[in-house]
Design a protein around this motif. Structure first.
Motif, PDB file in Angstrom:
ATOM      1  N   THR A 228      -5.278   7.553  -0.175  1.00 47.84           N
ATOM      2  CA  THR A 228      -4.703   7.478  -1.524  1.00 47.84           C
ATOM      3  C   THR A 228      -5.761   6.926  -2.477  1.00 47.84           C
ATOM      4  O   THR A 228      -6.626   6.145  -2.049  1.00 47.84           O
TER       5      THR A 228
ATOM      6  N   LYS B  50      -6.780   7.854  -9.921  1.00 49.41           N
ATOM      7  CA  LYS B  50      -7.050   9.197  -9.425  1.00 49.41           C
ATOM      8  C   LYS B  50      -8.273   9.165  -8.508  1.00 49.41           C
ATOM      9  O   LYS B  50      -9.116   8.283  -8.603  1.00 49.41           O
TER      10      LYS B  50
ATOM     11  N   SER C 266     -10.069   6.838  -0.890  1.00 51.45           N
ATOM     12  CA  SER C 266      -9.484   7.516  -2.045  1.00 51.45           C
ATOM     13  C   SER C 266      -9.293   9.005  -1.796  1.00 51.45           C
ATOM     14  O   SER C 266      -8.411   9.635  -2.387  1.00 51.45           O
TER      15      SER C 266
ATOM     16  N   GLN D 253       0.947   4.717  -2.617  1.00 55.25           N
ATOM     17  CA  GLN D 253       0.514   5.946  -1.952  1.00 55.25           C
ATOM     18  C   GLN D 253       1.444   7.102  -2.319  1.00 55.25           C
ATOM     19  O   GLN D 253       2.594   7.131  -1.929  1.00 55.25           O
ATOM     20  N   GLY D 254       0.927   8.038  -3.096  1.00 50.72           N
ATOM     21  CA  GLY D 254       1.703   9.215  -3.458  1.00 50.72           C
ATOM     22  C   GLY D 254       2.899   8.903  -4.324  1.00 50.72           C
ATOM     23  O   GLY D 254       3.837   9.681  -4.389  1.00 50.72           O
TER      24      GLY D 254
ATOM     25  N   THR E 134       0.824  -1.208   0.000  1.00 49.95           N
ATOM     26  CA  THR E 134       0.000   0.000   0.000  1.00 49.95           C
ATOM     27  C   THR E 134       0.859   1.259   0.000  1.00 49.95           C
ATOM     28  O   THR E 134       0.476   2.274  -0.583  1.00 49.95           O
ATOM     29  N   ARG E 135       2.010   1.208   0.630  1.00 55.38           N
ATOM     30  CA  ARG E 135       2.918   2.366   0.619  1.00 55.38           C
ATOM     31  C   ARG E 135       3.470   2.630  -0.782  1.00 55.38           C
ATOM     32  O   ARG E 135       3.743   3.774  -1.137  1.00 55.38           O
TER      33      ARG E 135
END
Length: 432
Positions: free
Chosen positions: A274, A205, A270, A198-199, A194-195
């Motif tokens: 993220t 989107k 979301s 994330q970003g 998940t990291r």
């Protein structure tokens, strides 16, 4: 040509290549990707028994979606004890046009739908041992299963939990604690996965409220074409309103909460954490809505389910016999026939690339990406240094795999021929 026999596309080829690796290498790839390992473990076993062809791999997905539809019928039978209605709803679930393509796609979505529908069935029966097995399997298939588990847990605390006797708290929560314990080995890999998205420039989107509304409308109308959506919506609304609420009211509310919970939870995540909101991660909700449509329909209104089943079946059969994926197998056959030892191949990285199709069909062609490193996305985990190049390879000719109509810029080279394969194009280039 059908959806069972058409060429695999990029993500499918990524999965097909991954499951052919030695077990340790496969798990390493999975841990550096974005999904848990159960789909790959099952696929590796299946492929070693039945082969890794398109038909073999996709047939497993179909069997899993068939199993999910059977669970739909079992849910109806458990709540209403009506075999004919259970069969009808099972058929409705199996033929939903939105779901049909995923029954013949070599990805984890059919397995996710199967395990979640099994989890929901055993949850409403309060059959805790199989519930633990199916829910844990769902968690090891896709991270979105966490939303189903959360929805089930909240409903259990509201509707079933005995708050008056603290001494029983632990025993009441035992099924959920067992699931947590069984999932514990994957907790850190899940955090890492998940990291990664994330970003990190991941392609999803954050959705808008309008997109949420459109998705729910598509789910409730089965994903039919626009010209059919209004009459289907009218039938669905009628069947949702005129139910035997005294018999199935509580069960309907329970299923509504569990099936729609993941939609709203993923929508919220979301925005707060993220972007993860994506329709194919929510296929169990689509099948669950088919269950909600059929559940509790009064006897003299059940005839309205039949035109839905027929319409869904006709649309799904048409989709099955008119596949839409790019015919990469045909492209690869032509390339192999035309290529000489002095030639080189590349995947042109414009709107997309077709690295995994190239590898699966035996024409390895690195991604030409003069702009530098690629962003992270599904598939990066299996790439090697040789899979991307920033300088054109040396060769008598360069064969270029691209999407049709894409503008290609190869410094000091000119195009000498090209051929179209559906949405794909293959062209030969020589030096000026």
């Amino acid at each position: 040509m059908t959806q069972l026999t058409e060429s695999l596309w990029g993500d499918e080829c990524f999965s097909a290549l991954a499951v052919q690796r030695p077990f340790g290498e496969m798990i390493k790839v999975v841990m550096n990707d974005t999904a848990p390992p159960l789909f790959y473990i099952l696929g590796a076993i299946w492929g070693r028994i039945f082969g890794f062809s398109e038909i073999s791999l996709r047939f497993l997905s179909f069997l899993l979606m068939l199993g999910a539809a059977i669970f739909s019928g079992l849910i109806i039978y458990h709540l209403q004890k009506n075999k004919k209605l259970a069969v009808l709803v099972g058929l409705l679930s199996l033929t939903v046009p939105f779901l049909e393509p995923f029954a013949f796609e070599w990805r984890m979505y059919a397995l996710l739908t199967f395990t979640i529908m099994g989890s929901v069935y055993f949850f409403i029966k309060r059959s805790w041992t199989p519930y633990i097995i199916f829910t844990t399997a769902a968690l090891y298939t896709h991270h979105f299963a966490l939303f189903t588990l959360f929805s089930q847990g909240v409903w259990f605390l509201i509707a079933d939990f005995n708050w008056k006797n603290p001494k029983t708290y632990l025993s009441q929560l035992k099924p959920f604690l067992m699931i947590g314990l069984l999932y514990l080995p994957w907790l850190y890999p899940m955090y890492r996965q998940t990291r990664m998205v994330q970003g990190g420039g991941f392609w999803l989107k954050a959705p808008t409220f309008e997109e949420l509304g459109r998705l729910l409308y598509r789910f409730f109308t089965g994903g039919v074409e626009k010209k059919f959506s209004l009459p289907v919506a009218m039938i669905v609304v009628f069947l949702l309103i005129f139910k035997d609420w005294k018999k199935v009211g509580k069960g309907f509310c329970e299923l509504l909460f569990i099936f729609l919970g993941p939609v709203f939870l993923s929508f919220a995540v979301s925005y707060l954490v993220t972007p993860i909101f994506y329709d194919r991660f929510l296929l169990a909700t689509t099948m669950g809505i088919a269950v909600l449509i059929g559940l509790g329909v009064k006897k003299h209104f059940r005839i309205l389910l039949l035109p839905l089943v027929i319409l869904y079946g006709v649309i799904s059969f048409n989709q099955f016999t008119h596949p839409q994926k790019p015919p990469f197998r045909d492209l690869a056959k032509v390339v192999k026939a035309q290529m000489s030892p002095e030639d080189a191949l590349i995947n042109y990285n414009g709107k997309a690339h077709h690295l995994w199709e190239s590898k699966y069909y035996g024409i390895p062609a690195p991604i030409y990406n003069p702009g530098g490193p690629l962003p992270f996305y599904v598939g990066t985990a299996q790439m090697t240094e040789e899979d991307t190049i920033e300088v054109l390879p040396e060769g008598k000719r360069i064969g270029v795999i691209s999407d049709f109509g894409e503008e290609i810029n190869l410094p000091n080279y000119y195009k000498i021929s090209s051929e179209k394969f559906g949405s794909l194009e293959f062209s030969w280039w020589e030096k000026n």
